[in-house]
Scaffold this active site. Structure first.
Site, PDB file in Angstrom:
ATOM      1  CG  ASN A   9      -1.613   1.110   1.506  1.00 30.11           C
ATOM      2  OD1 ASN A   9      -1.801   2.059   0.644  1.00 30.11           O
ATOM      3  ND2 ASN A   9      -2.429   1.417   2.545  1.00 30.11           N
ATOM      4  CD1 TRP A  10       2.896   0.907  -3.432  1.00 29.84           C
ATOM      5  CD2 TRP A  10       3.318   2.326  -5.033  1.00 29.84           C
ATOM      6  NE1 TRP A  10       3.540   0.207  -4.137  1.00 29.84           N
ATOM      7  CE2 TRP A  10       3.728   1.130  -5.374  1.00 29.84           C
ATOM      8  CE3 TRP A  10       3.504   3.255  -5.863  1.00 29.84           C
ATOM      9  CZ2 TRP A  10       4.301   0.905  -6.596  1.00 29.84           C
ATOM     10  CZ3 TRP A  10       4.144   3.136  -6.979  1.00 29.84           C
ATOM     11  CH2 TRP A  10       4.427   1.864  -7.235  1.00 29.84           C
ATOM     12  CE  LYS A  11      -0.141   3.365   4.692  1.00 31.56           C
ATOM     13  NZ  LYS A  11      -0.198   3.140   6.206  1.00 31.56           N
ATOM     14  CG  HIS A  99      -6.017   1.937   5.068  1.00 31.80           C
ATOM     15  ND1 HIS A  99      -5.499   2.951   6.117  1.00 31.80           N
ATOM     16  CD2 HIS A  99      -4.917   0.936   5.243  1.00 31.80           C
ATOM     17  CE1 HIS A  99      -4.257   2.642   6.514  1.00 31.80           C
ATOM     18  NE2 HIS A  99      -3.841   1.391   5.842  1.00 31.80           N
ATOM     19  CD  GLU A 101      -3.159   5.284   6.753  1.00 29.89           C
ATOM     20  OE1 GLU A 101      -3.062   5.540   5.149  1.00 29.89           O
ATOM     21  OE2 GLU A 101      -2.045   4.888   7.389  1.00 29.89           O
ATOM     22  CD  GLU A 171      -3.644  -2.413   7.410  1.00 30.53           C
ATOM     23  OE1 GLU A 171      -2.374  -2.635   7.253  1.00 30.53           O
ATOM     24  OE2 GLU A 171      -4.314  -1.455   6.972  1.00 30.53           O
ATOM     25  N   GLY A 177       2.508   2.446  10.813  1.00 27.39           N
ATOM     26  CA  GLY A 177       3.615   3.600  10.629  1.00 27.39           C
ATOM     27  C   GLY A 177       4.233   3.645  11.971  1.00 27.39           C
ATOM     28  CB  SER A 217       5.139  -1.682  12.107  1.00 29.74           C
ATOM     29  OG  SER A 217       4.829  -0.506  12.320  1.00 29.74           O
ATOM     30  N   GLY A 238       2.844  -0.906   4.187  1.00 31.61           N
ATOM     31  CA  GLY A 238       2.809   0.403   4.168  1.00 31.61           C
ATOM     32  C   GLY A 238       4.465   0.701   3.773  1.00 31.61           C
ATOM     33  N   GLY A 239       4.935   1.500   4.598  1.00 33.06           N
ATOM     34  CA  GLY A 239       6.170   2.006   4.751  1.00 33.06           C
ATOM     35  C   GLY A 239       7.298   1.159   4.164  1.00 33.06           C
TER      36      GLY A 239
END
Ligand code: PGA
Length: 257
Positions: A9-11, A99, A101, A171, A177, A217, A238-239
């Site tokens: 997930n590149w966000k 998600h 976010e 999640e 993150g 993470s 993610g990251g």
């Protein structure tokens, strides 16, 4: 056997030039053998999707195309939104729905997420339905209840065979993150609980085939242990997916086992 799915997930990161570079680097990092036993999906921002589609198809790369979000209507006066029909036209295979976010920053409700899940399925794509609790909810002993509510509402009105082909991502919000991962035991317990909720809502057959990802993470150092848990069928990353080296090592988690 459920084939694991590792999703990046590149966000809101990387423009379309940077997207091209990352996908090409990833194709050097990961061999076809690495993806024999694991599915991989890439979820760039909307502005990169066409570019990523073109490189995946022209170079026949073994990664599926994904999106991070969509609206549930096919077309119309919905300024700023993108429809599942538009995504399907670009050969998008997986779409993330709900998600944390989107829920926390943009106020997406369980009902909106359910509409999205239905629309994604109607267009022949696979939804990745996200759920997860905040730190306060976890500390108050409400984590199980929270994800049960999110999964039950997210899957409302769906046929069992559709649910069986879906992906659910657990999640915990406090792990996203933050560098703080749920322990493998906690992640397993929550993913097993998520599967039990799917069984309640859609039956045992759907629960046996639905893929449950852990997210929050996930890194090369913890991927193998998380992925070895019986109810964890993949990772939503993610990251660590923004660099080919770290995402590649997560895809190759078996080498670290
Ligand atoms: P993270 O994000 O890997 O950076 O924690 C996961 C996610 O939000 O999907």
């Amino acid at each position: 056997m459920r084939k694991p799915l590792i999703s990046g997930n590149w966000k809101m990161n990387l423009n379309h030039f940077e997207a091209l570079k990352l996908v090409q680097e990833l194709s050097y990092q990961v061999s076809r053998d690495d993806v024999e036993l694991v599915d991989v999906s890439l979820h760039p921002p909307f502005t990169d999707i066409r570019t990523v589609q073109t490189v995946l198809e022209s170079d026949r790369l073994p990664f599926a195309l994904g999106a991070q979000h969509c609206y549930h209507e096919d077309a119309g006066a919905f300024t700023g939104e993108v429809s599942p029909a538009m995504l399907a036209k670009l050969n998008v295979a997986y779409v993330i729905a709900g998600h944390s976010e989107r829920r926390e920053i943009f106020g997406e409700s369980d009902e909106m997420v359910n509409l999205k899940v239905k629309a994604i399925l109607q267009h022949g794509m696979t939804p990745i339905l996200c759920c997860g609790e905040t730190l306060d909810e976890r500390e108050a002993g409400q984590a199980e209840q929270k994800i049960a509510k999110q999964i039950t509402a997210g899957l409302a009105g769906l046929a069992s065979e559709h649910v069986g082909g879906m992906v659910v991502a657990y999640e915990p919000i406090w792990a996203i993150g933050t560098g703080r991962t749920a322990s493998a035991d906690d992640a397993q317990a929550m993913c097993a609980h998520a599967r039990a909720i799917v069984a309640e809502v859609a039956g045992e057959a759907a629960a046996a085939t639905v893929r449950i990802q852990y997210g929050g993470s996930v890194k090369p150092v913890n991927a193998a242990e998380l992925m070895s848990q019986p109810d964890i069928d993949g990772a939503l990353v993610g990251g660590a997916c923004l660099e080919a080296e770290s995402f590649g090592r997560i895809i190759q988690y078996r080498l670290a086992e």
